[in-house]
Design a protein around this motif. Structure first.
Motif, PDB file in Angstrom:
ATOM      1  N   GLN A  96       0.824  -1.214   0.000  1.00  0.00           N
ATOM      2  CA  GLN A  96       0.000   0.000   0.000  1.00  0.00           C
ATOM      3  C   GLN A  96       0.856   1.261   0.000  1.00  0.00           C
ATOM      4  O   GLN A  96       0.493   2.258  -0.600  1.00  0.00           O
ATOM      5  CB  GLN A  96      -0.880   0.019   1.259  1.00  0.00           C
ATOM      6  N   MET A  97       2.000   1.173   0.663  1.00  0.00           N
ATOM      7  CA  MET A  97       2.895   2.341   0.702  1.00  0.00           C
ATOM      8  C   MET A  97       3.478   2.603  -0.689  1.00  0.00           C
ATOM      9  O   MET A  97       3.570   3.749  -1.119  1.00  0.00           O
ATOM     10  CB  MET A  97       4.009   2.125   1.723  1.00  0.00           C
ATOM     11  N   VAL A  98       3.830   1.526  -1.395  1.00  0.00           N
ATOM     12  CA  VAL A  98       4.382   1.693  -2.745  1.00  0.00           C
ATOM     13  C   VAL A  98       3.332   2.350  -3.646  1.00  0.00           C
ATOM     14  O   VAL A  98       3.633   3.298  -4.387  1.00  0.00           O
ATOM     15  CB  VAL A  98       4.854   0.333  -3.319  1.00  0.00           C
ATOM     16  N   GLU A  99       2.082   1.887  -3.562  1.00  0.00           N
ATOM     17  CA  GLU A  99       1.007   2.499  -4.368  1.00  0.00           C
ATOM     18  C   GLU A  99       0.845   3.983  -4.044  1.00  0.00           C
ATOM     19  O   GLU A  99       0.651   4.813  -4.926  1.00  0.00           O
ATOM     20  CB  GLU A  99      -0.334   1.794  -4.085  1.00  0.00           C
ATOM     21  N   PHE A 100       0.919   4.282  -2.757  1.00  0.00           N
ATOM     22  CA  PHE A 100       0.755   5.668  -2.306  1.00  0.00           C
ATOM     23  C   PHE A 100       1.882   6.550  -2.850  1.00  0.00           C
ATOM     24  O   PHE A 100       1.655   7.650  -3.361  1.00  0.00           O
ATOM     25  CB  PHE A 100       0.726   5.688  -0.773  1.00  0.00           C
ATOM     26  N   ILE A 101       3.117   6.036  -2.760  1.00  0.00           N
ATOM     27  CA  ILE A 101       4.277   6.819  -3.246  1.00  0.00           C
ATOM     28  C   ILE A 101       4.165   7.035  -4.764  1.00  0.00           C
ATOM     29  O   ILE A 101       4.435   8.132  -5.261  1.00  0.00           O
ATOM     30  CB  ILE A 101       5.609   6.118  -2.870  1.00  0.00           C
ATOM     31  N   GLU A 102       3.694   5.995  -5.477  1.00  0.00           N
ATOM     32  CA  GLU A 102       3.512   6.146  -6.931  1.00  0.00           C
ATOM     33  C   GLU A 102       2.563   7.303  -7.229  1.00  0.00           C
ATOM     34  O   GLU A 102       2.773   8.088  -8.153  1.00  0.00           O
ATOM     35  CB  GLU A 102       2.918   4.854  -7.509  1.00  0.00           C
ATOM     36  N   ARG A 103       1.488   7.369  -6.432  1.00  0.00           N
ATOM     37  CA  ARG A 103       0.484   8.425  -6.634  1.00  0.00           C
ATOM     38  C   ARG A 103       1.107   9.807  -6.363  1.00  0.00           C
ATOM     39  O   ARG A 103       0.863  10.757  -7.100  1.00  0.00           O
ATOM     40  CB  ARG A 103      -0.679   8.172  -5.684  1.00  0.00           C
ATOM     41  N   LEU A 104       1.930   9.899  -5.333  1.00  0.00           N
ATOM     42  CA  LEU A 104       2.564  11.189  -5.019  1.00  0.00           C
ATOM     43  C   LEU A 104       3.534  11.607  -6.125  1.00  0.00           C
ATOM     44  O   LEU A 104       3.645  12.788  -6.453  1.00  0.00           O
ATOM     45  CB  LEU A 104       3.294  11.120  -3.670  1.00  0.00           C
ATOM     46  N   VAL A 105       4.222  10.629  -6.715  1.00  0.00           N
ATOM     47  CA  VAL A 105       5.138  10.933  -7.829  1.00  0.00           C
ATOM     48  C   VAL A 105       4.325  11.438  -9.021  1.00  0.00           C
ATOM     49  O   VAL A 105       4.664  12.459  -9.640  1.00  0.00           O
ATOM     50  CB  VAL A 105       5.996   9.702  -8.211  1.00  0.00           C
TER      51      VAL A 105
END
Ligand code: ZN
Length: 428
Positions: A96-105
């Motif tokens: 979930q953290m990886v998905e979240f970071i992708e969204r922020l990028v």
């Protein structure tokens, strides 16, 4: 409420004990006041310090984290801190953290650098809200580590690429692990939603940890926490307690040497935002206060099976103090005032009049999570020993010694009376 929990790499120290006790009191008081409380507190089970500890001990990082978590909960149980409703672990949230970071990028709030992914606080209009500083002054005060590839000194890591031999998880940017600030924002929003009531932690977490949690949530379009609450430091000999100052004190040592309720009493007698000094004097005072409460609880133990409603005036004054930014020292003054009144009513034989006050006392104890010891003698062992010693001195006609012992008891707050059976001692 979301309370930033421990990174499990060593035994809990006094600072851990304090935030756990302060927010346990808040949780219990909110529930006592009629709120339903969902208490989420995380376990950070992967971190540089865990990896370093594992390397030092020649064990796996999982083993270190699991062992330290067991020690953590044993200590929390001992000081009467209720277990969280839920305790999310960082390692269960990596995807979930990886998905979240992708969204922020994608949103332009984060960027990929040679050693990981970083967040750009400049995209958040009110960055510095919790630090109570402008973004420019924060930028001027920040330092860049030699091995960091950041655009600006205030940028912070969302994803750290793994060095050889380090534990890692797959990501679009390469194998690595999430940054601490990302863990908390992803877990709190997953379990409590995009907007929740209270976010809590030690004062040292306000900046950068909570500022950076909030910045990520805001950049992702969430309102995040409505209220923030931070407790003050623990000082040992007037200095902030920390490992780097070398005055680090283990909570387990305190529990070995003292009544496990004493630290809660000390925290209650101090305002949560003030620093507290933990030493033998402050803990000794807390134990003496507990002895007064235990003594009255023993005096009234025959009445507790059938108590009327709590005295409304006492309850209202207690709640007024607690509702005023959790003024626990003020609330404890109400508690001790009721103890004095109960004792004088019982002395006068007015037990029936005392019953609503006894009921109020027990209710207030529930609100702050103090369990009184009703078993055994009404008096602490050392007080009984002093009274006996005084009787022996009197039998030997050593009046000087007998008087000195009486003075010692009186100085400790006890009322000393002579009776046909010898020295009688009761709480003052
Ligand atoms: Zn946190």
């Amino acid at each position: 409420m979301y309370v930033c929990g421990p990174t499990v790499y060593g035994p809990p120290h006094l600072g851990h004990g304090r935030f756990s006790l302060v927010f346990d009191v808040l949780r219990r008081y909110l529930r006592w006041s009629g709120f339903e409380v969902d208490y989420v507190s995380n376990i950070t089970d992967i971190d540089d310090k865990i990896i370093q500890r594992a390397a030092e001990e020649g064990r796996s990082w999982e083993e270190i984290a699991q062992r330290c978590e067991r020690v953590w909960y044993r200590a929390m149980d001992a000081i009467g801190v209720e277990r969280p409703t839920r305790d999310p672990h960082a390692t269960d949230y990596v995807e979930q953290m990886v998905e979240f970071i992708e969204r922020l990028v994608e949103r332009g709030a984060a960027y990929v650098a040679p050693d990981g992914v970083y967040f750009r606080p400049s995209v958040v209009a009110d960055y510095g809200l919790l630090a109570r500083q402008s973004i420019d002054s924060l930028r001027a005060g920040a330092r860049v580590g030699v091995d960091e590839a950041k655009e600006s000194p205030i940028d912070f890591a969302l994803w750290k690429l793994a060095k050889p031999g380090e534990p890692s998880w797959p990501s679009p940017w390469g194998a690595g692990r999430p940054g601490w600030h990302t863990e908390c924002v992803v877990r709190s929003r997953d379990l409590l939603g995009d907007c929740f009531d209270l976010h809590a932690g030690g004062q040292d977490l306000a900046f950068p940890h909570h500022e950076n949690e909030r910045a990520q949530a805001v950049a992702d379009g969430a309102d995040f926490a409505e209220l923030w609450v931070h407790n003050g430091f623990v000082e040992v000999g007037g200095e902030k307690m920390s490992k780097s100052l070398g005055n680090f004190t283990n909570l387990l040592d305190l529990l070995d040497a003292h009544d496990p309720r004493a630290y809660r009493m000390l925290c209650l007698q101090s305002h949560y935002r003030s620093p507290i000094d933990v030493d033998s004097t402050s803990i000794g005072n807390a134990e003496a206060a507990l002895a007064r409460l235990d003594a009255v609880a023993r005096r009234v133990r025959d009445h507790v099976a059938d108590l009327p409603d709590p005295d409304p005036e006492t309850i209202a004054s207690f709640a007024e103090r607690m509702d005023d930014d959790l003024d626990t020292p003020g609330a404890m003054a109400i508690v001790f005032k009721s103890v004095t009144r109960i004792n004088s009513l019982l002395d006068a034989g007015s037990d029936l009049v005392a019953l609503p006050l006894i009921s109020a006392l027990l209710s207030m104890m529930r609100a702050v999570g103090l369990v009184l010891d009703v078993d055994g003698s009404e008096l602490p062992d050392e007080v009984v020993a002093l009274a006996r010693e005084r009787d022996e001195a009197r039998a030997a006609k050593d009046w000087t010694r007998a008087d000195a012992l009486r003075d010692e008891l009186v100085a400790a707050g006890w009322v000393v009376e002579d009776s046909a059976d010898g020295t009688r001692v009761r709480p003052g």
